[in-house]
Design an enzyme around this catalytic site. Structure first.
Site, PDB file in Angstrom:
ATOM      1  N   CYS A 160       0.852  -1.190   0.000  1.00  0.00           N
ATOM      2  CA  CYS A 160       0.000   0.000   0.000  1.00  0.00           C
ATOM      3  C   CYS A 160       0.888   1.241   0.000  1.00  0.00           C
ATOM      4  O   CYS A 160       1.207   1.796   1.055  1.00  0.00           O
ATOM      5  CB  CYS A 160      -0.908  -0.033   1.229  1.00  0.00           C
ATOM      6  SG  CYS A 160      -2.233   1.185   1.190  1.00  0.00           S
ATOM      7  N   CYS A 354      -7.675   5.223  -7.712  1.00  0.00           N
ATOM      8  CA  CYS A 354      -7.239   5.814  -6.453  1.00  0.00           C
ATOM      9  C   CYS A 354      -7.202   7.336  -6.544  1.00  0.00           C
ATOM     10  O   CYS A 354      -6.808   7.886  -7.574  1.00  0.00           O
ATOM     11  CB  CYS A 354      -5.850   5.286  -6.081  1.00  0.00           C
ATOM     12  SG  CYS A 354      -5.252   5.870  -4.477  1.00  0.00           S
TER      13      CYS A 354
END
Length: 425
Positions: A160, A354
């Site tokens: 991440c 994102c």
């Protein structure tokens, strides 16, 4: 009557409960089990860490909105899963039987894999939980009285990377507002093979754009960085070459550090025979169903997704909000279909979308599909992304409080980015 039990009440678990409730008749029971009694909006943690948000703004009690939807809630940790007997053991010894199990636990944070790492007994901070973000904020306030070097980045095995980039630019923006940036050298240390890789092999022009942004904000970086240990005020890093051989050793001094860890599966899930890969992530088929147990489904960070490519320092593939949303929706529809006597057909997507805040601007990327080659490979920067991220936070929290299962990415973000029209073409 079936009893559907959901482990985890985060960005995957709460929408799973709402959508499953929406699709099933009230004769079916739904119970959410969580070790904590509050929901936290994880994407806001970087803001909490610099005092731009307070815990009360980005968290909420879990039980009341679930109760309004006729969903049970147990605020206890799961200590064991007996997949053969369809039974959970909860903290304190209580047992809970299920007909279907949905695992949305999120990850276990692998601070233990790097000696000296982590906020609890180690020397680095994290923004993986709101508690960790608050710990950074407490130390940051003291740091501001006598600033010094900051190190931000991601440990070996991390998957991440977005929050590491976000946090770098958020800290930079906060220090500039305070007129202290000139006293704080910032170094970005990442296991990615290059800036902008993000566990995805890059998206569009992410490499050159993010390198340019880091240069423009006076941030130095080390890529292919294998952090080997952390001591007080020192990060020890082996920088590898493209063949995975040591090229340079770094001893990077810091007064404050935030390093994202590698993820693993949580212990009770990882302990179930045949359920997970060696890292403890749930092995699933295209319908989000366990490959070993037909009545167990899983979604979110806790599922096994192979890396996009082999990298000199280990990196994992991220699971973004859009991906999690589609996984959850697929599970709810597949369980509803099975209970109605129909075969499971719904599939999640491994597309990546994102929105990354950068303080007063932001970057958005779209990778459709996540693994190259792609139909859409898009990366853009602008102040509108910062506004969109704030709007997303407010809308998602409102959705959780009201019990709304509306898919925000499909209805808003994809259309905002113009991707729906692009894909249709």
């Amino acid at each position: 009557m079936a009893h559907i039990v959901i482990i985890g009440a985060g960005i995957g678990g709460m929408p799973a409960a709402y959508e499953t409730r929406e699709l099933l008749g009230r004769e079916h029971r739904i119970t959410v089990v969580s070790a904590t009694d509050s929901f936290q909006f994880t994407p806001s943690n970087p803001w909490v860490a610099v005092g731009w948000r307070e815990r009360t703004v980005v968290t909420m009690p879990i039980a009341p909105p679930l109760a309004r939807k006729g969903i049970g809630f147990i605020a206890k940790a799961v200590t064991a899963i007996d997949a053969e007997a369809n039974r959970l053991t909860l903290d304190g010894g209580e047992s809970l039987d299920y007909d279907y199990l949905i695992i949305t636990t999120g990850p276990k944070l692998g601070f233990d894999e790097v000696p000296g790492a982590g906020p609890n007994g180690g020397h680095t901070h994290s923004v993986c939980t709101v508690q960790h973000a608050e710990q950074f904020w407490a130390d940051y306030q003291e740091f501001l009285k006598d600033p010094g070097p900051i190190v931000i980045g991601a440990m070996p095995g991390a998957s991440c990377f977005g929050p590491a980039y976000e946090f770098t630019f958020i800290v930079d923006a906060d220090l500039r507002k305070r007129k202290l940036r000139h006293r704080v050298p910032i170094t970005f240390v990442t296991s990615e093979p290059y800036i902008g890789h993000m566990g995805l092999g890059g998206v569009g022009d992410s490499k050159s754009m993010l390198e340019s942004e880091l240069r423009g904000h006076d941030v130095k970086w080390v890529t292919n960085a294998k952090t080997t240990r952390v001591e007080e005020g020192k990060l020890f890093v082996s920088e590898l070459d493209d063949l995975g051989q040591p090229r340079r050793e770094h001893e990077i001094g810091f007064k404050l550090s935030m390093m994202l860890p590698a993820f693993k599966g949580v212990d009770p899930v990882a302990a179930v025979p045949g359920l997970c890969n060696p890292r403890g992530f749930v092995l699933i088929d295209e319908f989000q169903r366990s490959k070993a147990y037909r009545n167990i489904f899983s979604a979110g960070v806790c599922v096994a997704i192979p890396p996009v490519e082999v990298t000199p320092v280990a990196t994992g593939a991220p699971k973004t909000g859009y991906m999690i949303e589609t996984m959850v929706s697929a599970i709810a529809h597949n369980i509803a279909d099975e209970l109605a006597g129909r075969p499971a057909t719904a599939k999640g997507t491994w597309n990546a979308i994102c929105l990354a805040d950068m303080g007063d601007t932001g970057a958005a990327f779209v990778a459709l599909p996540q693994i190259p080659p792609r139909n859409v490979n898009w990366f853009k920067k602008g102040k509108w992304v910062h506004v969109a991220k704030v709007a997303y936070e407010k809308y998602f929290l409102s959705k959780m409080r009201s019990g709304n299962s509306e898919p925000i990415y499909e209805k808003y973000i994809l259309k905002t980015l113009g991707v729906v029209r692009l894909v249709d073409k």
